[in-house]
Design a protein around this motif. Structure first.
Motif, short mmCIF file in Angstrom:
data_model
loop_
_atom_site.label_atom_id
_atom_site.label_comp_id
_atom_site.label_asym_id
_atom_site.label_seq_id
_atom_site.Cartn_x
_atom_site.Cartn_y
_atom_site.Cartn_z
N ALA A 1 2.04 5.91 4.24
CA ALA A 1 1.34 7.09 4.74
C ALA A 1 2.00 7.58 6.02
O ALA A 1 2.56 6.80 6.81
CB ALA A 1 -0.13 6.76 5.01
N ARG B 1 -7.84 10.02 5.78
CA ARG B 1 -8.94 9.07 6.04
C ARG B 1 -8.86 8.52 7.45
O ARG B 1 -9.89 8.35 8.11
CB ARG B 1 -8.89 7.93 5.00
N THR B 2 -7.64 8.25 7.91
CA THR B 2 -7.48 7.74 9.28
C THR B 2 -7.87 8.80 10.29
O THR B 2 -8.56 8.52 11.28
CB THR B 2 -6.03 7.30 9.51
N ALA C 1 -4.43 8.73 2.75
CA ALA C 1 -4.66 7.72 3.78
C ALA C 1 -4.59 8.34 5.17
O ALA C 1 -5.35 7.96 6.07
CB ALA C 1 -3.63 6.59 3.64
N HIS D 1 0.84 -1.19 0.00
CA HIS D 1 0.00 0.00 0.00
C HIS D 1 0.88 1.24 0.00
O HIS D 1 2.07 1.19 0.33
CB HIS D 1 -0.92 0.01 1.23
#
Length: 427
Positions: A221, A349-350, A346, A218
């Motif tokens: 981040a 979003r977290t 990311a 991934h």
């Protein structure tokens, strides 16, 4: 193809008699770009890339037609003359040479030549996502062409493809799957053209290859708690790369949309940004609410705007071009090694889930992600602009280290939530 497919410059042939057998083998190997006549309607066509192929121009049932006779790397001058003679004979007798060429062309066309044709046709009218367009062919150039490139498309079998995939199947699983997918697309095209009588050799290979146990990687981040420190470092520079990176983080968008943003996409007050579908992964227009800190960046950039470029973040070396996709990445990794620009999404979003506790549909809409099934999307016309603006304002306060503002707003949200729960309980 027919004669009209040639550019006008190539359709002009010197007047006078066409002398048979004008070419020789040495010339065929060294000829420069252009169309070179051998006589009797046979031509050697050399592309700017150096690829060379044989073409026969003849009359079939009263109409002029052009027929490909294969790559000059596979078909010799003598073989091309023999094929041309046979096809002219079929045409003179009233037959259709195309039937014969479909049977033979697969034997005279290399995998590399056909792959380049497929690539050109597939992306001819697609200006979006130039990185993907380039990668489509580059993966074949790197992994497939060394083994399959000079083989005739009609003579390639599954074991040839396994030779390409085996070294990278487990070491580079995602790349290997993409290579297989693109090889299969080339052979689908070959089968559709009638170049192969035995079907697509890549069909079913995914199920027959050994398991790929490696998990997909991934985008790296940054922990959202570390973002205020990063933004403080970036705030010390007003170079275009730093401004673009800060704007990308504040809007939580993909870097491509930011790199190619133009001033005409923004309203006069710089509070709303309408991104055209050509700059969105979804291909659909997307409206972005511009928050306080993002607008501040636009105001700084606008002060140094040049009339020669419509771009918001133009390249310093050439204002007519967007900044390189590596500009923001290199700047980011100079401060935090291993982190990607895409990973900032990311981090957002977290944060939205763990700290802001934002509704999933609002957070996903900020990221321009599709929400729900296609049926749900068709009926969901709400763009949630107000909700997204509010969430992005909070995000801006967080990343800019304005804890006092952020905490006050968070307390208000929590108090509003408690009031809503109490009202519901009292009913």
């Amino acid at each position: 193809m027919d004669g009209s497919s040639f550019p006008e410059s190539e359709r002009r042939v010197k007047s006078g008699p066409h002398v048979e057998k004008k070419l020789n083998a040495a010339f065929v190997r060294k000829a420069g770009p252009g169309r070179h006549a051998d006589g009797g309607g046979l031509y050697l066509k050399v592309d700017p890339s150096g690829a060379r192929r044989w073409i026969l121009r003849t009359v079939v049932r009263g109409r002029r037609r052009d027929f490909g006779l294969g790559s000059a790397n596979l078909v010799s001058l003598a073989e091309a003359r023999e094929k041309a003679f046979e096809l002219r004979r079929i045409a003179r007798s009233g037959g259709n040479p195309k039937v014969r060429t479909r049977e033979d062309e697969g034997k005279a066309t290399t995998f590399e030549e056909l792959a380049r044709q497929v690539h050109e046709r597939k992306f001819k009218d697609n200006a979006n996502n130039g990185k993907h367009i380039a990668q489509w062919l580059r993966t074949l150039e790197t992994y497939a062409f060394p083994t399959l490139g000079n083989l005739a498309v009609s003579e390639i079998h599954q074991d040839d493809i396994e030779t390409v995939l085996d070294p990278i199947w487990t070491s580079k699983p995602e790349t290997a799957r993409r290579v297989l997918q693109r090889i299969s697309a080339v052979f689908d095209f070959a089968c559709g053209r009638g170049y192969r009588a035995t079907g697509n050799p890549a069909s079913g290979m995914l199920g027959s290859m050994r398991p790929q146990r490696q998990k997909p990687e991934h985008f790296a981040a940054l922990d959202y708690h570390d973002l205020p420190d990063l933004m403080e470092k970036l705030n010390g520079s007003n170079v275009v790369g730093a401004l673009a990176l800060r704007f990308t983080i504040l809007t939580a968008l993909r870097s491509g949309s930011v790199r190619f943003a133009e001033w005409e996409h923004f309203d006069d007050t710089l509070t709303e940004w309408t991104i055209p579908g050509s700059l969105m992964k979804s291909g659909e227009e997307f409206v972005v609410p511009i928050t306080t800190h993002a607008r501040d960046i636009l105001m700084v950039v606008r002060e140094h705007r040049t009339k020669s470029s419509p771009l918001v973040f133009p390249s310093p070396s050439n204002p007519r071009k967007a900044i390189s996709e590596n500009t923001m990445r290199k700047l980011l990794q100079s401060h935090v090694q291993g982190v990607t620009v895409h990973g900032m999404r990311a981090a957002f979003r977290t944060w939205a889930r763990e700290d802001a506790m934002a509704p999933d549909d609002v957070a996903e809409m900020v990221l321009a992600h599709a929400i729900g099934s296609k049926t749900v999307q068709a009926y969901n016309r709400a763009k949630l602009v107000h909700e997204r603006r509010k969430l992005l304002e909070k995000w801006g306060m967080w990343v800019m280290g304005e804890a006092y503002k952020y905490n006050d707003l968070a307390d208000l949200d929590r108090e509003a939530g408690r009031r809503a729960i109490k009202m519901y309980a009292d009913e």
